[in-house]
Each structure stands twice: as C-alpha cells, then as structure tokens.
Design a protein around this motif. Structure first.
Motif, mmCIF file in Angstrom:
data_model
loop_
_atom_site.group_PDB
_atom_site.id
_atom_site.type_symbol
_atom_site.label_atom_id
_atom_site.label_comp_id
_atom_site.label_asym_id
_atom_site.label_seq_id
_atom_site.Cartn_x
_atom_site.Cartn_y
_atom_site.Cartn_z
ATOM 1 N N THR A 153 37.515 80.404 73.169
ATOM 2 C CA THR A 153 38.478 80.003 73.883
ATOM 3 C C THR A 153 39.513 81.220 74.530
ATOM 4 O O THR A 153 40.018 82.103 74.260
ATOM 5 C CB THR A 153 39.476 78.450 74.045
ATOM 6 O OG1 THR A 153 40.604 79.080 72.417
ATOM 7 C CG2 THR A 153 38.318 77.569 72.893
ATOM 8 N N LYS A 209 34.758 70.962 53.628
ATOM 9 C CA LYS A 209 35.387 70.430 54.653
ATOM 10 C C LYS A 209 35.881 69.465 54.373
ATOM 11 O O LYS A 209 37.347 68.806 55.139
ATOM 12 C CB LYS A 209 33.844 70.728 55.646
ATOM 13 C CG LYS A 209 33.572 71.782 56.422
ATOM 14 C CD LYS A 209 32.553 71.246 57.445
ATOM 15 C CE LYS A 209 31.955 72.820 57.503
ATOM 16 N NZ LYS A 209 30.623 72.423 58.546
ATOM 17 N N ALA A 213 41.800 70.928 66.547
ATOM 18 C CA ALA A 213 40.505 71.751 66.429
ATOM 19 C C ALA A 213 40.877 72.210 64.946
ATOM 20 O O ALA A 213 41.374 73.397 64.916
ATOM 21 C CB ALA A 213 39.930 71.864 67.796
ATOM 22 N N TRP A 214 39.907 71.762 63.983
ATOM 23 C CA TRP A 214 39.273 73.248 63.166
ATOM 24 C C TRP A 214 37.770 73.140 62.694
ATOM 25 O O TRP A 214 36.724 72.468 62.869
ATOM 26 C CB TRP A 214 39.991 72.788 61.905
ATOM 27 C CG TRP A 214 40.588 71.244 61.235
ATOM 28 C CD1 TRP A 214 40.550 70.178 62.001
ATOM 29 C CD2 TRP A 214 39.289 71.064 60.206
ATOM 30 N NE1 TRP A 214 39.621 69.146 61.311
ATOM 31 C CE2 TRP A 214 38.750 70.061 60.246
ATOM 32 C CE3 TRP A 214 38.012 71.723 59.333
ATOM 33 C CZ2 TRP A 214 38.163 68.509 59.259
ATOM 34 C CZ3 TRP A 214 37.468 71.180 58.047
ATOM 35 C CH2 TRP A 214 37.745 69.613 58.545
ATOM 36 N N GLU A 215 37.818 74.802 62.368
ATOM 37 C CA GLU A 215 36.689 74.410 61.323
ATOM 38 C C GLU A 215 36.378 75.631 60.149
ATOM 39 O O GLU A 215 37.318 75.828 59.893
ATOM 40 C CB GLU A 215 35.556 75.045 62.599
ATOM 41 C CG GLU A 215 35.053 74.714 63.619
ATOM 42 C CD GLU A 215 34.502 76.103 63.769
ATOM 43 O OE1 GLU A 215 34.634 77.002 64.433
ATOM 44 O OE2 GLU A 215 33.461 75.396 65.527
ATOM 45 N N GLN A 274 35.223 78.265 58.064
ATOM 46 C CA GLN A 274 33.728 79.128 56.978
ATOM 47 C C GLN A 274 33.793 79.635 56.070
ATOM 48 O O GLN A 274 34.795 79.822 55.594
ATOM 49 C CB GLN A 274 33.663 80.637 58.289
ATOM 50 C CG GLN A 274 33.843 80.155 59.525
ATOM 51 C CD GLN A 274 31.920 80.034 59.333
ATOM 52 O OE1 GLN A 274 31.142 80.740 58.960
ATOM 53 N NE2 GLN A 274 31.685 79.095 59.894
ATOM 54 N N THR A 330 39.799 78.228 57.033
ATOM 55 C CA THR A 330 40.177 77.371 58.320
ATOM 56 C C THR A 330 40.825 77.268 59.427
ATOM 57 O O THR A 330 41.812 78.216 59.307
ATOM 58 C CB THR A 330 40.450 75.951 57.321
ATOM 59 O OG1 THR A 330 40.195 75.786 56.203
ATOM 60 C CG2 THR A 330 40.429 74.513 58.226
ATOM 61 N N PRO A 381 38.510 76.586 66.382
ATOM 62 C CA PRO A 381 37.115 77.434 66.479
ATOM 63 C C PRO A 381 37.539 78.865 67.182
ATOM 64 O O PRO A 381 37.055 80.070 67.390
ATOM 65 C CB PRO A 381 36.415 76.447 67.046
ATOM 66 C CG PRO A 381 36.989 74.954 66.890
ATOM 67 C CD PRO A 381 38.646 75.009 66.606
ATOM 68 N N LEU A 434 38.022 81.409 64.811
ATOM 69 C CA LEU A 434 36.816 81.137 63.944
ATOM 70 C C LEU A 434 35.963 82.521 64.363
ATOM 71 O O LEU A 434 34.950 82.250 63.185
ATOM 72 C CB LEU A 434 36.582 80.381 63.452
ATOM 73 C CG LEU A 434 37.983 80.156 61.705
ATOM 74 C CD1 LEU A 434 37.099 78.389 60.714
ATOM 75 C CD2 LEU A 434 38.515 80.563 60.980
ATOM 76 N N HIS A 435 35.616 81.825 65.753
ATOM 77 C CA HIS A 435 34.612 82.483 66.425
ATOM 78 C C HIS A 435 34.693 84.227 66.014
ATOM 79 O O HIS A 435 33.124 85.282 65.920
ATOM 80 C CB HIS A 435 34.415 82.368 68.011
ATOM 81 C CG HIS A 435 34.330 83.291 68.713
ATOM 82 N ND1 HIS A 435 32.008 83.314 68.412
ATOM 83 C CD2 HIS A 435 34.192 84.566 69.053
ATOM 84 C CE1 HIS A 435 31.990 84.717 69.788
ATOM 85 N NE2 HIS A 435 33.258 85.202 70.716
ATOM 86 N N ARG A 458 33.906 84.926 62.471
ATOM 87 C CA ARG A 458 32.121 84.739 62.504
ATOM 88 C C ARG A 458 31.396 86.399 62.561
ATOM 89 O O ARG A 458 30.715 86.485 61.489
ATOM 90 C CB ARG A 458 31.151 83.977 62.823
ATOM 91 C CG ARG A 458 31.562 82.107 61.906
ATOM 92 C CD ARG A 458 30.897 81.903 62.292
ATOM 93 N NE ARG A 458 31.299 81.121 63.987
ATOM 94 C CZ ARG A 458 31.780 79.938 64.595
ATOM 95 N NH1 ARG A 458 32.728 79.228 63.780
ATOM 96 N NH2 ARG A 458 31.973 80.279 65.996
#
Length: 353
Positions: free
Chosen positions: A3, A88, A100-102, A104, A273, A276, A279-280, A283
């Motif tokens: 984003t 998770k 919001a979270w992700e 990896q 964590t 997003p 973390l994009h 990755r």
C-alpha cells in the motif's frame, strides 16, 4: 501488493527488489497432474529420507511419514503450511492485533532483523535504539550505514520521556526517524521488561513522529511473573500481557518472534508479523535470500505442537519459566553474597540476561 501508506517507510533497495518470480510456479510444482520444467527441484522419489522418528524428552515420539516426510525435504513453500498456521494462531491468541496483519516465517530472528533493516533503512536514515542492545543487531544496523540514535532506559525499560526528548531534538534538526528497534521483554543485555504504561506511551510517540516500531521479542514466553503483578502471583504461563503488536491500531509495528529461545536455536526458524503492505517487501527479500528457513525444522516443530496441543505447549512454557527463574534466583543469591557493596544490580524480569 504494497500500500502507498507504507511505502514511505521502505528503503530504496527494498523498492528496487523484483517480486518473487516463483510465486506463480509453486502451485504447478505441487500439482501431481502437471510436469513443471522450470522448478529446478530434485525428484521426491530420490530424496534420501523415507520417514522420521523424533523422540521427545518426555519419552513420547512423533512420526513424520509419507507426504509429510517428503515435504520436509522440499523447499519451504511445500512444508510451511502447518507451522505457519500455528504461528498465526499464536499471534491471534496472544496479541489479537487491532489492525490488518500477516505472518511470514523467518530463518531465525537474526535473519529477520537483517532483512528488516535492509527493508526500512537507507544510508543516512535514522534508527532509534535502546541505550544498550543486542550486539549482532548493532552490527547489522551499522552495515546499513544508518544513523543510530540511542535512547535512555532504566529498570523498567526504555524511558518514554527520553524518547520524546530525542525525537523533539531530531525534529529541530529536521531529522525524521524511520524506525525504533526495541527488545521489550528480557532485554538483551539488561534483562528488563517494559512496563505496560510505557508500551502505550512509546506507541503514542511513534504515532506522533510517524516512525515504525521493530519489536524484537524472542524472550516473550520467558517471563517470570505476570505483567504488573508481583512474583507472588506465580508464573505467567501464556498470560503474557501487552505487546506493541497488541496495541498497533495504526499498523506501524513489525514484530519478530523466534523458536530459538523457547524451543532450540538449531531449528533456525521464527516468524514476523506486520502490516501486509510491509510484509510484501519482506517476502521479496526472502525469495532471493533465506527462503524462509529449513523445511525439516518446519515439519518437526509442526508435529511437536500438533502432539502437544495448546495445553501441552503451555505446560512446556511453564517448565521453561520455572527453570530460568530458578537459575536467575541462584545468580541473584550469589551476587547478594559476594558483590554487595561493590556493584548494583536489578533482578531480571525475563529472559537470559
């Protein structure tokens, strides 16, 4: 996709990294009905390990057989599913992040630290750090050629008033910090545990001056008492209290966890964590470097946690907390006997230091 709101925190090097070229190939490599000529992976039928038996210290065993044994010898995307889901679940149950979270997987916390610094720091950018911090992390910071600004701490961790004063001084010089790196629990090397009110105050300062918080928390499970409670309250188990991630309403926290301290360092596995949009970029770096860690470790840990379930995991955590608290108490007694009047010390609240 990242984003635009998070791109302002990202280094030029991270923005220049290409996306994971294998992202769209992985599903084809895992499809038994397709023949993928671009994978560069050995035939599973030629893997040397047929099955795996692991005997635990409690005398029980776990078996990794068939497809799971095969996946333990493949690249991480084929092995990570169960342990990633476990991570998770821990994030949701222990932190319940408000934004919001992700998650990896990482090849251990030190690999994650190195990648995150590369991801958010440009030469000449400013990183806020604790007055004393982890030696290897300092070396990784210096490699980015960022400017390091130390913030004073006391027996309860970083001082919010010192952080506010530092940010104000930097602001007068038109310097905007990119991030704060902090070890809030079992701080290395001071052994402190950040008070709950300081989490809130430091997070508010991060929002005010618009910087990220890199929360390196490998000792989170190794606390010796419940947050805000005396030791008479007993060991915390999995009632571990506040984290920066748990109050991250503005999606500005990157939290690093590790299996090295709560399980064993040889697994070389952990998890990150965060938002997003950040973390994009993580990755993209992992794809061309650590590849998220060892598949064998992923499968072994997933099998252990599946056997233990949550009750067994908490029993293990309590055993660790009791063992390290006992060692701490012995060290404190020795210091009291031998060093009184010569030096001053504080009782560590968590961790190894």
């Amino acid at each position: 996709m990242a984003t635009s709101g998070h791109e302002r925190y990202v280094s030029a090097a991270a923005k220049a990294r290409p996306p994971d070229a294998f992202k769209d190939i992985i599903p084809l490599m895992g499809d038994p009905t397709s023949v993928c000529l671009a994978g560069g992976a050995p035939l599973p039928s030629l893997f040397p390990i047929q099955d795996i038996t692991v005997r635990l210290r409690d005398g029980t065993s776990i078996e990794i057989e068939g497809d799971d044994a095969s996946r333990a010898q493949r690249y991480a995307p084929f092995a990570q599913g169960p342990i990633l889901e476990w991570c998770k679940t821990q994030v949701q149950q222990l932190h319940n992040p408000p934004a919001a979270w992700e998650v990896q997987l990482t090849a251990g916390s030190m690999s994650a630290i190195d990648i995150v610094f590369d991801m958010v720091l440009d030469p000449g950018s400013t990183l806020l750090i604790e007055e004393f911090t982890f030696t290897a992390a300092i070396d990784a910071m210096k490699a980015t050629r960022a400017n390091l600004e130390q913030v004073q701490s006391d027996r309860d961790g970083m001082l919010p008033e010192a952080l506010e004063a530092k940010c104000a001084t930097l602001g007068e010089a038109r310097i905007k910090p990119r991030a704060l790196f902090i070890i809030p629990v079992g701080q290395n090397p001071t052994g402190t545990r950040l008070r709950k009110d300081r989490y809130l105050a430091i997070y508010a300062i991060a929002c005010k001056y618009d910087f990220l918080i890199i929360e390196d928390d490998p000792y989170f499970c190794l606390q010796f008492n419940k947050q805000g409670c005396s030791e008479e309250c007993g060991l915390p188990g999995l009632s571990l209290g506040t984290s920066f991630l748990s109050i991250d309403a503005e999606a500005r926290v990157l939290r690093l966890d590790s299996f090295s301290k709560m399980m064993a360092p040889g697994f070389r596995l952990g998890w990150i964590t965060g938002p997003p949009g950040l973390l994009h970029y993580y990755r993209k770096h992992c794809y061309a470097s650590s590849q998220w860690g060892a598949s064998l470790s992923m499968k072994v840990l997933a099998a252990i946690f599946e056997k233990w379930q949550r009750a067994g995991f908490e029993e293990f955590v309590l055993k660790m907390q009791e063992a390290y608290k006992t060692r701490r108490d012995v060290a404190l007694a020795a210091a009291e006997q031998e060093l009184t009047g010569l030096v001053e010390w504080e009782a560590p609240a968590a961790g190894f230091f």
